[in-house]
Design a protein around this motif. Structure first.
Motif, mmCIF file in Angstrom:
data_model
loop_
_atom_site.group_PDB
_atom_site.id
_atom_site.type_symbol
_atom_site.label_atom_id
_atom_site.label_comp_id
_atom_site.label_asym_id
_atom_site.label_seq_id
_atom_site.Cartn_x
_atom_site.Cartn_y
_atom_site.Cartn_z
ATOM 1 N N ASP A 11 0.807 -1.224 0.000
ATOM 2 C CA ASP A 11 0.000 0.000 0.000
ATOM 3 C C ASP A 11 0.842 1.277 0.000
ATOM 4 O OD1 ASP A 11 0.903 -0.422 2.557
ATOM 5 O OD2 ASP A 11 -0.972 0.084 3.553
ATOM 6 N N GLU A 12 2.091 1.172 -0.454
ATOM 7 C CA GLU A 12 2.910 2.366 -0.644
ATOM 8 C C GLU A 12 3.403 2.399 -2.084
ATOM 9 O OE1 GLU A 12 3.703 1.167 2.710
ATOM 10 O OE2 GLU A 12 2.777 2.951 3.600
ATOM 11 N N VAL A 29 7.651 8.604 -1.044
ATOM 12 C CA VAL A 29 6.737 7.519 -0.654
ATOM 13 C C VAL A 29 5.328 8.101 -0.596
ATOM 14 C CG1 VAL A 29 6.120 5.790 1.093
ATOM 15 C CG2 VAL A 29 8.530 6.413 0.761
ATOM 16 N N SER A 31 1.810 7.160 0.521
ATOM 17 C CA SER A 31 1.128 6.125 1.290
ATOM 18 C C SER A 31 -0.365 6.108 0.988
ATOM 19 C CB SER A 31 1.343 6.379 2.783
ATOM 20 O OG SER A 31 0.536 5.486 3.510
ATOM 21 N N GLN A 32 -0.933 4.893 0.919
ATOM 22 C CA GLN A 32 -2.377 4.752 0.682
ATOM 23 C C GLN A 32 -3.123 4.484 1.986
ATOM 24 O OE1 GLN A 32 -3.029 1.552 -2.047
ATOM 25 N NE2 GLN A 32 -1.638 2.325 -3.607
ATOM 26 N N ILE A 33 -2.414 4.614 3.115
ATOM 27 C CA ILE A 33 -3.012 4.216 4.396
ATOM 28 C C ILE A 33 -4.372 4.875 4.630
ATOM 29 C CG2 ILE A 33 -2.797 4.501 6.914
ATOM 30 C CD1 ILE A 33 0.062 3.545 6.705
ATOM 31 N N THR A 301 9.578 0.895 7.292
ATOM 32 C CA THR A 301 8.341 0.629 6.552
ATOM 33 C C THR A 301 8.653 0.695 5.045
ATOM 34 O OG1 THR A 301 7.846 2.939 6.953
ATOM 35 C CG2 THR A 301 6.687 1.357 8.311
ATOM 36 N N ASP A 302 7.670 0.330 4.224
ATOM 37 C CA ASP A 302 7.934 0.199 2.786
ATOM 38 C C ASP A 302 8.421 1.494 2.150
ATOM 39 O OD1 ASP A 302 7.241 -2.408 3.011
ATOM 40 O OD2 ASP A 302 5.284 -2.225 2.030
ATOM 41 N N ASN A 303 9.474 1.369 1.358
ATOM 42 C CA ASN A 303 10.073 2.519 0.660
ATOM 43 C C ASN A 303 10.853 1.973 -0.534
ATOM 44 O OD1 ASN A 303 13.211 2.424 1.365
ATOM 45 N ND2 ASN A 303 12.052 1.670 3.118
#
Ligand code: KG4
Ligand code: ZN
Length: 346
Positions: A11-12, A29, A31-33, A301-303
């Motif tokens: 979701d990133e 980044v 983010s779709q959070i 976290t995702d990157n």
């Protein structure tokens, strides 16, 4: 070599430009959070469409921020698994276009391997001495790896059910806290008593390096529905749950350190943002004279920085992907030399 990294596995939507695997020239980044929050978790179909919408703007933005043109890129690295297949496809297709049009090398990177390469950025990279034990804890995975040298992995143990991050997310949902659960529980736990409630620790035997968090998750759910729950505050429940997770993560990592006689531990993945995990692991490593490395918050976290870094090391080892590079939703981390008894059959 200047490597463009692309990350769209979950979701990133992320793009980064990294020089020689360690100097970050730029990183974006998206983010779709916020979008997934109302559903309490990632909705694959929505994630895929959002990646499609965001990937080109994110790519443009990172180039604008670095002041680089496409012509200055030396290679492109992309996460091609594990992850959501539709999401992965967006990054892989974009990377193929960049590689094909510019005539630069393409390298597919395992997303989990990328997470651990977040440790090899900046000055710390020169201080990491192989072999190492790595605790990889994310939203979808929990594993202990023995890493002999770059790309040489042995899976020592992994989770038999929920991943550690997944347990944080599910417990937060059952307590009505929101999504993603990890940061929320971490914050609430700061004012709670970690010894308030005695939740179970799944040690799974004296020597086991496997993990299991579903029993703990259910124990928290049952506790929160019980009458005694009224006597405890939410911060106390959060701190007690977090302590149960952290104690097992740290305890099993130290078991692996002892079993393999290593003097370096790496941590990687989103759960490494957890403040209690950082401090308890630091204490345990210091007590044994073991060096500990973990990435800065934004790189846990995702990157895409980690993707570019992992890709650089594979390119240096002479590896290249073709324009037929495929996506693999459950891609195992590469080069596993042995599957131990604690490893779940695939
Ligand atoms: O590595 P990551 O960004 O994505 C995956 O590849 O899965 O990890 C996301 C996970 C989520 O489950 C989130 O709740 C967890 O990392 N997380 C945390 C914290 N920050 C993020 N877990 C515990 N404490 C935190 N502070
Ligand atoms: Zn991840």
């Amino acid at each position: 070599m200047i490597v463009l990294g692309l990350e769209t596995s979950c979701d990133e939507t992320a793009a980064a430009v990294v020089e020689n695997g360690s100097r970050v020239l730029g990183s974006v980044v998206a983010s779709q959070i916020e979008m997934h929050r109302e559903y309490g978790g990632v909705v694959p179909e929505l994630a895929f469409r959002k990646h499609l919408e965001l990937v080109n703007p994110v790519l443009d933005q990172v180039l604008r921020e670095t002041g680089l043109g496409f012509g200055e890129l030396g290679a492109v690295a992309v996460s091609h698994g594990p992850g959501l297949v539709g999401a992965l496809l967006v990054g892989v297709a974009t990377a193929k276009v960049v590689s094909g049009v510019l005539g630069i090398p393409l390298i597919g990177v395992n997303h989990l391997e990328a997470h651990l390469y977040a440790n090899f950025l900046g000055p710390a990279a020169d201080r990491i001495r192989f072999p190492v034990v790595c605790l990889l804890v994310s939203g979808g995975h929990t594993m202990l790896l023995y890493i002999q040298s770059h790309g040489q992995y042995e899976l020592l143990g992994e989770t038999r059910d929920d991943a550690a991050g997944e347990a944080f997310d599910k417990v937060a949902r059952s307590l009505g806290l929101g999504y993603p659960g990890g940061p929320l529980i971490d914050r609430l736990a700061e004012s709670g008593n970690p010894r308030a409630v005695s939740f179970p620790r799944a040690w799974l035997g004296d020597d086991s390096l496997a993990f299991s968090f579903s029993g703990l998750k259910t124990a928290v759910l049952n506790f929160s529905r019980s009458e005694v729950a009224a006597d405890f505050s939410i911060p106390d429940v959060c701190a007690s749950f977090q302590e149960a997770v952290v104690e097992v993560l740290v305890g099993k990592t130290m078991r692996a350190v002892k079993a393999r006689g290593v003097s370096t531990v790496l941590m990687a993945g989103g759960v490494v943002c957890n403040s209690r995990l950082r401090s308890r692991m630091a204490e345990a490593c210091a007590a044994r004279g073991v060096d500990l490395f973990y990435p800065t918050f934004g790189l846990c976290t995702d990157n895409a920085v980690m993707v570019a870094c992992a890709g650089y090391h594979r390119l240096c080892a002479g590896q290249r992907s073709g324009l037929d590079l495929d996506c693999f939703p459950s891609l195992p981390i590469g080069g596993l030399s042995r599957l131990g008894d604690d490893v779940r059959p695939r």
